[in-house]
Design a protein around this motif. Structure first.
Motif, short mmCIF file in Angstrom:
data_model
loop_
_atom_site.label_atom_id
_atom_site.label_comp_id
_atom_site.label_asym_id
_atom_site.label_seq_id
_atom_site.Cartn_x
_atom_site.Cartn_y
_atom_site.Cartn_z
N LEU A 1 0.81 -1.22 0.00
CA LEU A 1 0.00 0.00 0.00
C LEU A 1 0.84 1.27 0.00
CD1 LEU A 1 -2.72 -1.02 2.63
CD2 LEU A 1 -2.84 -1.21 0.14
N GLN A 2 2.09 1.17 -0.44
CA GLN A 2 2.96 2.35 -0.36
C GLN A 2 2.42 3.50 -1.20
OE1 GLN A 2 6.86 1.55 -1.89
NE2 GLN A 2 6.12 0.18 -3.48
N GLY A 3 1.78 3.19 -2.34
CA GLY A 3 1.20 4.24 -3.15
C GLY A 3 0.05 4.93 -2.44
N THR A 4 -0.81 4.10 -1.80
CA THR A 4 -1.95 4.66 -1.07
C THR A 4 -1.50 5.47 0.13
OG1 THR A 4 -3.32 2.79 -1.74
CG2 THR A 4 -4.09 4.08 0.13
N LEU A 5 -0.50 4.94 0.86
CA LEU A 5 0.01 5.67 2.03
C LEU A 5 0.66 6.98 1.63
CD1 LEU A 5 1.56 2.68 4.04
CD2 LEU A 5 -0.61 3.85 4.46
N SER A 6 1.34 6.98 0.49
CA SER A 6 1.96 8.23 0.03
C SER A 6 0.90 9.24 -0.39
CB SER A 6 2.91 7.95 -1.14
OG SER A 6 2.19 7.51 -2.29
N ASP A 7 -0.24 8.75 -0.92
CA ASP A 7 -1.34 9.65 -1.27
C ASP A 7 -1.94 10.29 -0.03
OD1 ASP A 7 -1.09 9.16 -3.97
OD2 ASP A 7 -2.55 7.53 -3.98
N ILE A 8 -2.07 9.50 1.04
CA ILE A 8 -2.59 10.03 2.30
C ILE A 8 -1.65 11.09 2.87
CG2 ILE A 8 -3.20 9.46 4.68
CD1 ILE A 8 -4.07 6.71 3.69
N ALA A 9 -0.35 10.76 2.88
CA ALA A 9 0.64 11.71 3.39
C ALA A 9 0.66 12.98 2.55
CB ALA A 9 2.03 11.07 3.41
N ALA A 10 0.57 12.82 1.22
CA ALA A 10 0.55 13.98 0.33
C ALA A 10 -0.69 14.81 0.56
CB ALA A 10 0.64 13.53 -1.13
N GLY A 11 -1.84 14.14 0.82
CA GLY A 11 -3.07 14.87 1.10
C GLY A 11 -2.95 15.74 2.33
N VAL A 12 -2.29 15.20 3.36
CA VAL A 12 -2.05 15.99 4.59
C VAL A 12 -1.16 17.20 4.28
CG1 VAL A 12 -1.02 15.96 6.88
CG2 VAL A 12 -2.37 14.00 6.10
N MET A 13 -0.13 17.00 3.47
CA MET A 13 0.77 18.10 3.10
C MET A 13 0.03 19.16 2.29
SD MET A 13 3.57 17.30 4.54
CE MET A 13 4.81 18.36 3.81
N LEU A 14 -0.86 18.72 1.40
CA LEU A 14 -1.63 19.67 0.59
C LEU A 14 -2.56 20.52 1.46
CD1 LEU A 14 -2.53 17.40 -2.46
CD2 LEU A 14 -0.99 19.37 -2.49
N ILE A 15 -3.11 19.90 2.51
CA ILE A 15 -3.98 20.64 3.42
C ILE A 15 -3.17 21.62 4.27
CG2 ILE A 15 -5.32 20.37 5.54
CD1 ILE A 15 -6.97 19.98 3.10
N ILE A 16 -1.97 21.20 4.68
CA ILE A 16 -1.15 22.08 5.54
C ILE A 16 -0.62 23.27 4.76
CG2 ILE A 16 1.00 22.21 6.86
CD1 ILE A 16 0.55 19.31 7.70
N PHE A 17 -0.03 23.02 3.60
CA PHE A 17 0.63 24.10 2.84
C PHE A 17 -0.32 24.80 1.87
CE2 PHE A 17 4.18 21.46 4.25
CZ PHE A 17 5.04 22.42 4.74
N ARG A 18 -1.43 24.19 1.55
CA ARG A 18 -2.50 24.80 0.77
C ARG A 18 -2.02 25.44 -0.54
NH1 ARG A 18 -6.91 26.21 3.83
NH2 ARG A 18 -5.77 25.23 5.53
N PRO A 19 -1.37 24.68 -1.45
CA PRO A 19 -0.99 25.29 -2.74
C PRO A 19 -2.20 25.58 -3.62
CG PRO A 19 -0.57 22.93 -2.77
CD PRO A 19 -0.98 23.27 -1.38
N TYR A 20 -3.31 24.96 -3.34
CA TYR A 20 -4.56 25.26 -4.05
C TYR A 20 -5.74 24.95 -3.14
CZ TYR A 20 -4.06 20.25 -5.12
OH TYR A 20 -3.87 18.90 -5.04
N LYS A 21 -6.87 25.58 -3.45
CA LYS A 21 -8.09 25.40 -2.67
C LYS A 21 -9.24 25.03 -3.60
CE LYS A 21 -6.66 29.07 0.54
NZ LYS A 21 -7.04 30.38 1.14
N VAL A 22 -10.31 24.55 -3.00
CA VAL A 22 -11.51 24.22 -3.78
C VAL A 22 -12.03 25.49 -4.45
CG1 VAL A 22 -13.92 23.50 -3.61
CG2 VAL A 22 -12.16 22.26 -2.36
N GLY A 23 -12.33 25.39 -5.74
CA GLY A 23 -12.84 26.53 -6.49
C GLY A 23 -11.80 27.29 -7.27
N GLN A 24 -10.51 27.01 -7.04
CA GLN A 24 -9.45 27.72 -7.76
C GLN A 24 -9.11 26.99 -9.06
OE1 GLN A 24 -6.28 28.07 -4.80
NE2 GLN A 24 -6.98 30.13 -4.28
N PHE A 25 -8.68 27.79 -10.05
CA PHE A 25 -8.27 27.23 -11.34
C PHE A 25 -6.76 27.01 -11.31
CE2 PHE A 25 -6.94 27.46 -15.80
CZ PHE A 25 -7.79 26.51 -16.36
N VAL A 26 -6.34 25.76 -11.53
CA VAL A 26 -4.93 25.41 -11.40
C VAL A 26 -4.47 24.55 -12.57
CG1 VAL A 26 -5.03 25.50 -8.87
CG2 VAL A 26 -5.43 23.33 -10.05
#
Length: 264
Positions: A95-120
């Protein structure tokens, strides 16, 4: 008779397990939807957190439901933890791919490079962020195509956020004929820009002769506007300047070459 005494408890447990699964699935969906709704209703909390928190709650409820189902078949939670502990390495590799997705999701929430509704644009894929949950980021393209991107891939890619700042600079280039009056063309562009309320006065519109091309004299234009007005302003300026050039006798030349013959 012995077979029946074994089959009946198994059938009863299977029925109980099915009921628990149905209830758990319903509770997970209802609770995650409620949490997301409450967060979205609170203006002080970013909408992006709503989808992520709802996703975490949903999967936690499903995990508790799975443990409850296993216990119905005599598998104790402590035994399950022991088995998982013994197989941690194998599970981690699988599950290393899945675990890395979870960890990346946490990083995306912390650093917030994009938000819901933004065009990226993420790794060359462009769209409006519709959802960010514990596993994936969901984008919607301009023609309403859904794109699902694993968080690990999104976090490791180059992210261009076109909506991060409240205003953007619109860059345009207009080519005029070498025989036309460049100062007159510049003034036409400035007048057209200043007549549009979407164009910011600070910084003020900028128009300069930027290049002497093979077939045209190129005039560079820089206009600042609200990010939400970017595309409509671009389309309007292209049309309006073309019409103003036509009315003012300024031509936009086609690519061409001039042949010069020298007498010997």
């Amino acid at each position: 008779m012995d077979h029946m005494s074994i089959f009946i408890p198994l059938a009863v447990n299977a029925a109980k397990a099915l009921i628990v699964l149905i209830i758990g699935w319903y509770v997970a969906g209802a609770l995650s939807a409620l949490i997301k709704k409450r967060i979205l209703a609170n203006e002080r909390i970013d909408d992006t957190i709503g989808g992520f928190a709802a996703s975490i709650v949903r999967w936690l409820v499903l995990l508790v439901t799975l443990i409850a189902v296993l216990q119905l078949f005599g598998i104790e939670a402590t035994s399950l933890v022991a088995v998982l502990g013994a197989g941690t390495l194998a599970i981690g590799l699988a599950l290393q791919g899945t675990l890395s997705d979870i960890a990346a999701g946490v990083m995306l929430i912390i650093f917030r490079p994009y938000k819901v509704g933004q065009f990226v644009s993420i790794g060359g894929t462009s769209g409006t962020v519709k959802d960010l949950n514990i596993f994936v980021t969901e984008l919607v393209t301009g023609d309403n195509v859904q794109i699902i991107m694993p968080n690990g891939q999104a976090w490791g890619a180059v992210i261009t956020n076109f909506s991060a700042h409240p205003k953007r600079r619109l860059d345009l280039t207009f080519g005029i004929d070498y025989g036309d009056d460049a100062d007159k063309a510049i003034q036409i562009i400035l007048d057209t820009a200043n007549a549009d309320e979407r164009v910011h006065k600070d910084p003020e519109p900028w128009v300069r002769l930027t290049n002497l091309g093979d077939s045209s004299v190129d005039l560079g234009v820089r206009l600042w506007c609200d990010a939400g007005d970017y595309w409509e302003l671009k389309f309007h300026m292209l049309k309006s300047v073309k019409e103003a050039f036509d009315a003012g006798g300024i031509s936009i030349p086609y690519p061409h070459q001039v042949e010069i013959q020298k007498s010997e």
